[in-house]
Design an enzyme around this catalytic site. Structure first.
Site, PDB file in Angstrom:
ATOM      1  N   GLY A 492       0.792  -1.227   0.000  1.00 12.30           N
ATOM      2  CA  GLY A 492       0.000   0.000   0.000  1.00 12.30           C
ATOM      3  C   GLY A 492       0.820   1.271   0.000  1.00 12.30           C
ATOM      4  O   GLY A 492       0.308   2.341   0.332  1.00 12.30           O
ATOM      5  N   SER A 532      11.265  -2.756   4.920  1.00 15.78           N
ATOM      6  CA  SER A 532      10.176  -1.958   5.508  1.00 15.78           C
ATOM      7  C   SER A 532      10.598  -0.508   5.646  1.00 15.78           C
ATOM      8  O   SER A 532      10.318   0.145   6.645  1.00 15.78           O
ATOM      9  CB  SER A 532       9.777  -2.509   6.881  1.00 15.78           C
ATOM     10  OG  SER A 532       9.493  -3.872   6.817  1.00 15.78           O
ATOM     11  N   ARG A 533      11.326  -0.006   4.637  1.00 14.67           N
ATOM     12  CA  ARG A 533      11.938   1.313   4.794  1.00 14.67           C
ATOM     13  C   ARG A 533      11.228   2.425   4.038  1.00 14.67           C
ATOM     14  O   ARG A 533      11.562   3.588   4.196  1.00 14.67           O
ATOM     15  CB  ARG A 533      13.392   1.255   4.346  1.00 14.67           C
ATOM     16  CG  ARG A 533      13.584   0.780   2.907  1.00 14.67           C
ATOM     17  CD  ARG A 533      15.058   0.682   2.524  1.00 14.67           C
ATOM     18  NE  ARG A 533      15.618   1.967   2.182  1.00 14.67           N
ATOM     19  CZ  ARG A 533      15.456   2.576   1.009  1.00 14.67           C
ATOM     20  NH1 ARG A 533      14.745   1.993   0.053  1.00 14.67           N
ATOM     21  NH2 ARG A 533      15.998   3.753   0.766  1.00 14.67           N
ATOM     22  N   GLY A 740       5.997  -3.469   7.515  1.00 18.87           N
ATOM     23  CA  GLY A 740       5.704  -4.533   6.551  1.00 18.87           C
ATOM     24  C   GLY A 740       6.182  -5.906   6.951  1.00 18.87           C
ATOM     25  O   GLY A 740       5.451  -6.881   6.854  1.00 18.87           O
ATOM     26  N   GLU A 741       7.422  -5.998   7.380  1.00 19.75           N
ATOM     27  CA  GLU A 741       7.997  -7.318   7.653  1.00 19.75           C
ATOM     28  C   GLU A 741       7.712  -7.816   9.056  1.00 19.75           C
ATOM     29  O   GLU A 741       7.632  -9.020   9.294  1.00 19.75           O
ATOM     30  CB  GLU A 741       9.519  -7.251   7.513  1.00 19.75           C
ATOM     31  CG  GLU A 741      10.007  -6.861   6.156  1.00 19.75           C
ATOM     32  CD  GLU A 741      11.480  -6.519   6.232  1.00 19.75           C
ATOM     33  OE1 GLU A 741      12.288  -7.417   5.972  1.00 19.75           O
ATOM     34  OE2 GLU A 741      11.823  -5.375   6.565  1.00 19.75           O
TER      35      GLU A 741
END
Lengths: 784, 160, 297
Positions: A492, A532-533, A740-741
């Protein structure tokens, strides 16, 4: 914290805005790599692969394949002498002298149809001299193992990776903090365990797809299902010995990545083949079976933990040894080894710690990044040891975690201090929601019920200077176009990018579009969509770009209205003055500027804002001690808890409830954040219960959905809760950091701890299949 | 290689296509008709990304020969919206956040549509059972299931 | 599934004969290079893997009678070979008289696969794991086969010769499976142990059927069929004898379950070990028999 001027109550940050790409995706209009139409000139590629885990290539004869009508090109490693790899350049595009895993590419064919390409593969004759394979990382690290990369000492390598030439160890990361040997005697309890975490696959529903076209001028275009268009531009250009400016990567929608579409893998094969059929696009689509055999795997791990605490439950010492089964090439996996090393304390303050994390070459599939980047594997064992230690000193496992978990200012394993963190709040949320300490009755006489909880931490694992950039431009109607180089894999990020751009500039979310597909020729640079950056790093770049545009707009208006900039703001797409109460919609000025009075000309001009972001404060770590000022940019922390039932007659596990709580700093879009927590939980659960690549003598036994099972709609728990904790990140946009992760990091140990709570058994590693659980109960005399 | 001329109705439009014996319905939709909303995830009938309606019933189009389809009626994801108006299921998927990467979405929508056609008011277990052949790696399924429930409520309300 | 699994179906010729006789004749003339197919759910997968390389695939789905599903109060149920599993599971006649069959169908793969999958196809594949085969065996299914010499009947119980091997000869086309009326008052269940809750192949499948039977000392006749635990689907005769001769008690059921486990000859494979499977035959046979016994009560 970057805190753009707040735009009254219209700021879309923190709002559950609908996904920007959802309409295309529910109508079938969204274009993925395999959907792009190339017309009749399109050629189809297939790859001849090694059937052996380890062998020397004695001879390759492609004469018959080349002669087959319809075959346009056959290539082998002979044509491509350049190495490729992200952190350690240890692989060729096609094998040249030896093959190192089952599936290693040996030759490639381009033909006018897939069928002809397939027939050509059968006509390629390869003579091998078989070599003994290395099938276990611990054995591989030893002196008696055959050497898989004799040239390891000569490979180009990042300066924070430490290969050991003359061995199979491609990275050895060390932590030496405090006095571990002296600490054991002060321990009231010590737990020593060994775990074996199997290889698993990412299993995006879209397999890898790449289409490459080389012009007669040598310019290369690559269309791919990609998390990393810019990294691919750079690494493929380097390997082919061409300028990066001659390499263009276009990345349409991605049907799931989870890490396996980061860096470079099969894309280089398509490019290499395309160099021999200039002017023709060449398409390579991995079959699902090839995807299982040859895409990046989450590498296996053999982990030893020794953890001790004092009589009050305070953690005193840890000694960890990780042997990562890096596979045939460890160009990316070496950094998993490093990340697990500098995170090896888990989310705890431990005064004395010694860690050796080794990446070992084996003749297994190639290890790469997967959601969690070493953290799910490492936490799987560590968080079970924590439960066992708490049990030994008769302390509640959650109290134990409350006592020892990282708090703001805690001393970290690498020597620095923890930034503000909401980990303690996450523990409370998860424990409270799962009803910690209360035991519910099982649903049937043949079932036993249990609860488990686990914590996690994870930093973005990346080079210290991984950068982002962005631009924003406005159209005649005042709508905002946001250029980014990061990719939406489903998480997203395009939606969040639009929300942040809208908020930072002062325009409605609905008037923002994101300039996609990402195209390295037109899109701004982004290192990779990994770690997840993006919300944090790319978000900062977007905010900076929006601020730049804002400055240009306000300077123009300020001059026109002869008012100081401080009086002005942009609200809902309109420039307003608090003082004079004048206003002008953006559409009236963002292209043509504003007229000076009395026909004296114009001021301003088309508005384009640009911004970038790169962390500048990450320091190196001492190679012998792993100590340094700041190892990483930040850590996202969190907790998960599960309630499950074990069927005593079959060993089957039914996950009844899952609770997640993570400190995301700031949820730019809370529902998208929760969706990450839910999806991650189920992927973590799937890895805990079902998933392993069953490798036998280096050969994969379950290369399809028939026998590599993942969670289905009937397996997902009916009760999934997600809690957002927000302790802001000092350099995150609105305080945000990644999520995310993280949501699949603590799932395996949370489930393992719940199984123990239910039936009192512990297994040496996932997946906790019905069979393993049942036979363990049988052997322990729990059932008969 | 033998070829077959077939007449087929796809999303309401009549088509005549010449197909080789070994072409699957999935390939025909994607390659001959450029209806690329139907996705290829495994070519083995396992993942459900290629699901479309064949004479009103969902099938894995990778497991159907195009040559078998003479005279049949196909509905793909491209045929779910009425002109520009999304169907209640599509709207619900947007609203609940049942879409992430979107690759399973077409198949999920078709399976859900078929479920609601045969059972307008399904229980949660029935929804889960109906979607068991549609693998999703992103969402954890919960929001997809919510979307089907929501669409069922909308449809029941609309027909009441 | 292998590293070399083809991305698409290899070349072959699709044949759609107009009549059964024509189909049978074609298959006989092209023995070894022609295969009949129904839903294709198994054939296509094995062709992509290169295990099957037919020159002709003969579509027998639209031939006479292949799509009939008939129930006759005297003769029982006849299911045409091309009737898909969803149709079987939803048919009121099946739900009323052979609910076990509907139950077994619903455990196969996914709904969209069952739109194509057929019971007869499941049987002809002769997979030791076929989910519907246990029910078909316990309902004493009889296959209608069209061969070059005309039609014949073959009881299912003698049909399987080994994994993937049946008594079918070139030119044979199974056109239907027929079941006599089920025993009066019978109850059944199918318990499938897969890795996932649904949709997986079975690690162990246990089908049980029981009915009151005055001819048995216990007053009941129980039969158990086992799948995935022997080279062919297996009816455990010892279970029937045990529960016919001894009063139905928890102990007798335990003993019958033990006999079922004893009758199984599982192997280690990627889905499960022989040791676990043998254990599960016992546990799940007991569970199935208890469930049927409760239903009979």
């Amino acid at each position: 914290m970057v805190e753009p001027k707040v735009q009254g109550n219209i700021s879309p940050v923190g709002e559950n805005k609908p996904r920007i790409d959802a309409r295309e995706k529910v109508t079938g209009a969204a274009v993925y790599a395999d959907d792009i139409q190339f017309g009749n000139g399109l050629l189809h590629a297939r790859i001849k692969r090694s059937p052996h885990p380890h062998a020397l290539i004695k001879k390759i004869d492609v004469t018959k394949a080349r002669a087959l009508p319809g075959v346009k090109a056959v290539v082998t490693g002979e044509d491509f002498p350049g190495y490729i790899g992200l952190y350690l350049q240890d692989r060729y595009i096609f094998c040249r002298d030896r093959v190192r895993y089952v599936g290693d590419p040996v030759a490639g064919v381009a033909a006018s149809s897939v069928e002809i390409a397939e027939q050509a593969l059968d006509l390629i004759e390869v003579e091998y001299e078989l070599l003994p394979p290395v099938l276990d990382p611990e054995f591989g690290a030893g002196a008696e193992a055959p050497l898989l990369h004799p040239d390891l000492g000569k490979y180009v390598v990042a300066n924070f990776i430490f290969p050991q030439a003359g061995t199979n160890i491609s990275n050895h990361f060390k932590i030496r903090k405090g006095d571990v040997d002296g600490a054991w005697e002060q321990c009231a309890a010590v737990v020593e365990r060994k775990y074996r975490i199997p290889h698993i696959q990412h299993v995006p529903i879209e397999t890898h797809v790449a289409i490459a076209k080389v012009e007669v001028t040598g310019e290369i275009t690559l269309w791919g299902s990609s998390q990393s268009p810019f990294a691919q531009r750079n690494l493929i250009a380097q390997s082919m010995g061409i300028s990066q400016s001659k390499m263009r990567v276009i990345a349409p929608f991605v049907g799931g990545g989870f890490g396996c579409k980061a860096g470079v893998s099969m894309e280089a094969l398509a490019v290499a083949i395309a160099t021999k059929v200039k002017g023709h696009p060449v398409k390579l689509v991995l079959t699902r079976e090839e995807e299982f055999y040859t895409a990046f795997v989450r590498q296996g791990l053999v982990a030893y933990f020794k953890i001790g605490c004092d009589a009050q439950g305070r953690l005193l010492a840890m000694e960890n040894k990780f042997y990562w089964d890096g596979g045939a090439y460890t160009e990316y996996g070496v950094n998993v080894t490093r990340a697990s090393g500098y995170s090896s304390s888990g989310p705890y303050e431990v005064p004395n710690i010694k860690t050796d994390s080794c990446c070992v070459y084996t003749n297994h599939p190639v290890g790469g990044p997967m959601r969690g980047f070493g953290m799910p594997e490492m936490h799987a064992g560590l968080e079970q040891c924590i439960d066992e230690l708490a049990l030994q000193i008769k302390m509640d496992a959650v109290d134990f975690r409350r006592l020892n978990c990282l708090k703001t200012g805690s001393s970290l394993v690498t020597g620095s201090r923890m930034h503000p963190t909401g980990l303690p709040q996450c523990i409370e949320k998860a424990a409270d929601a799962i009803g910690w300490g209360r035991k519910a009755p099982a649903s049937a006489p043949n079932k036993r019920r249990g609860k488990g909880l686990a914590l996690m931490w994870k930093a973005p694992a990346m080079p210290p200077n991984a950068g982002s950039s962005a631009w924003v431009e406005l159209a005649e109607d005042g709508s905002l176009n946001v250029g980014v180089g990061g990719q939406d894999l489903g998480q997203g990020v395009f939606t969040v990018a639009a929300q942040m751009a809208a908020a930072a500039l002062g325009v409605p979310y609905e008037s923002v579009r994101v300039a996609i597909p990402v195209d390295t020729r037109y899109s701004p640079y982004e290192w990779q969509t990994v770690a997840s950056r993006l919300t944090w790093s790319m978000g900062n770049a977007i905010v900076n770009a929006a601020k730049d545009a804002r400055r240009q707009i306000l300077e123009t208006v300020s001059a026109a209205w002869e008012e100081p900039i401080e009086n002005l703001d942009i609200v809902n797409g309109v420039v307003i003055s608090f003082k004079s109460e004048k206003e002008v919609p953006l559409k009236n000025l963002v292209i043509y500027g504003l007229p000076k009075p009395d026909g004296q000309g114009w001021r301003g001009g088309p508005i384009v804002g640009r911004g970038n972001f790169m962390p500048t404060y990450v320091t190196g770590l001492d190679p012998e001690t792993g100590q340094g000022e700041r190892a990483v940019v930040h850590y996202t922390t969190g907790a998960q808890a599960v309630e499950l039932e074990v069927d005593l007659e079959t060993g089957r596990i039914d996950i009844l409830r899952g609770v997640s709580a993570f400190d995301v700093g700031k949820a730019i879009n809370p529902e998208l954040v929760k969706a990450q927590m839910e999806g991650g939980f189920v992927q973590g659960m799937s890895s805990a219960l079902f998933e392993s690549l069953q490798l036998k003598g280096g050969v994969l036994q379950n290369p399809s959905f028939v026998d590599y099972r993942i969670a289905t709609s009937t397996d997902a728990p009916k009760d999934l809760e997600a809690f957002i904790v927000e302790v802001p990140q000092d350099d995150g946009p609105w305080g945000a950091r990644g999520i995310g992760e993280h949501s699949m990091v603590p799932t395996i140990p949370a489930i393992a701890n719940a199984i123990y709570d239910a039936v009192g058994i512990r297994l040496d590693g996932p997946p906790f299949t019905a069979e393993k659980v049942y036979l363990a109960m049988l052997d322990a005399g729990i059932v008969k | 290689m033998a070829f077959h001329k077939i007449n087929i109705t796809v999303n309401g439009a009549q088509e005549q296509v010449v197909v080789p014996s070994n072409m699957t319905l999935m390939q025909m939709l994607r390659e001959s008709l450029a209806l690329t909303g139907t996705k290829n995830g495994c070519s083995a009938g396992e993942c459900g990304a290629c699901t479309a309606l064949m004479n009103g019933e969902p099938v894995n189009t990778c497991m159907v020969l195009a040559a078998e389809c003479d005279g049949v009626e196909i509905v793909t994801v491209e045929g779910l919206a009425d002109d520009n108006r999304l169907s209640p299921l599509q709207e619900a998927m947007l609203a609940t956040g049942g879409v992430q990467c979107g690759f399973c979405t077409p198949g999920v929508l078709i399976s859900s549509r078929a479920l609601l056609d045969r059972n307008p008011n399904p229980s949660e277990d029935e929804i889960r059972e109906a979607l068991v052949g549609n693998l999703c790696r992103c969402t954890g399924y919960v929001r997809i299931i919510e979307a089907v429930k929501a669409a069922a409520r909308t449809q029941v309300a609309a027909s009441a | 599934m292998t590293l070399d699994t083809h991305p698409t179906l290899p070349e072959f010729e699709y044949i759609r004969p107009a009549t059964l006789a024509e189909a049978s004749d074609f298959l006989a003339r092209h023995a070894g290079e022609a295969r009949p197919f129904l839903g294709g759910t198994d054939v296509f997968v094995r062709m992509r893997d290169g295990f099957l390389t037919p020159r002709y695939l003969v579509d027998v789905k639209r031939l006479d009678g292949m799509n009939d599903l008939r129930f006759d109060p005297q003769a029982g149920l006849t299911i045409g070979a091309a009737v898909n599993m969803n149709r079987v599971a939803a048919a009121p006649e099946v739900q009323a008289h052979y609910p076990l069959l509907a139950e077994a169908c619903r455990t196969v793969a996914s709904y969209q696969l069952r739109t194509r999958a057929t019971i007869v196809g499941n049987i002809c594949n002769a997979s030791p794991a076929g989910d519907t085969i246990g029910a078909c065996l316990l309902f004493d299914g009889v296959l209608h086969i069209q061969g070059v010499d005309g039609p014949r009947l073959e009881p299912l119980k003698s049909f399987f010769l080994g994994p993937g091997k049946t008594t079918l000869k070139p030119g044979d086309i199974v056109t239907a499976i027929q079941f006599p009326l089920p025993p009066q008052g019978c109850q059944g269940t199918y318990i499938k142990l897969g890795r996932n809750k649904l949709s997986d192949l079975s690690i162990v499948g246990v089908t049980a059927l029981g009915c009151p039977d005055a001819a048995c000392a216990s007053g009941y006749r129980f039969r158990v069929a086992l799948t995935s635990v022997a080279p062919v689907p297996l009816v455990a005769g010892a279970v029937e004898t045990c529960l016919a001769e001894n009063p139905i008690t928890p102990d007798a059921i335990q003993e019958a379950a033990r006999l079922a486990a004893e009758a199984s000859t599982p192997i280690d494979d990627v889905r499960g070990s022989a040791r676990y499977r043998k254990q599960m035959v016992g546990k799940l046979s007991a569970r199935a028999l208890n469930a049927v016994w409760r239903k009979l009560g």
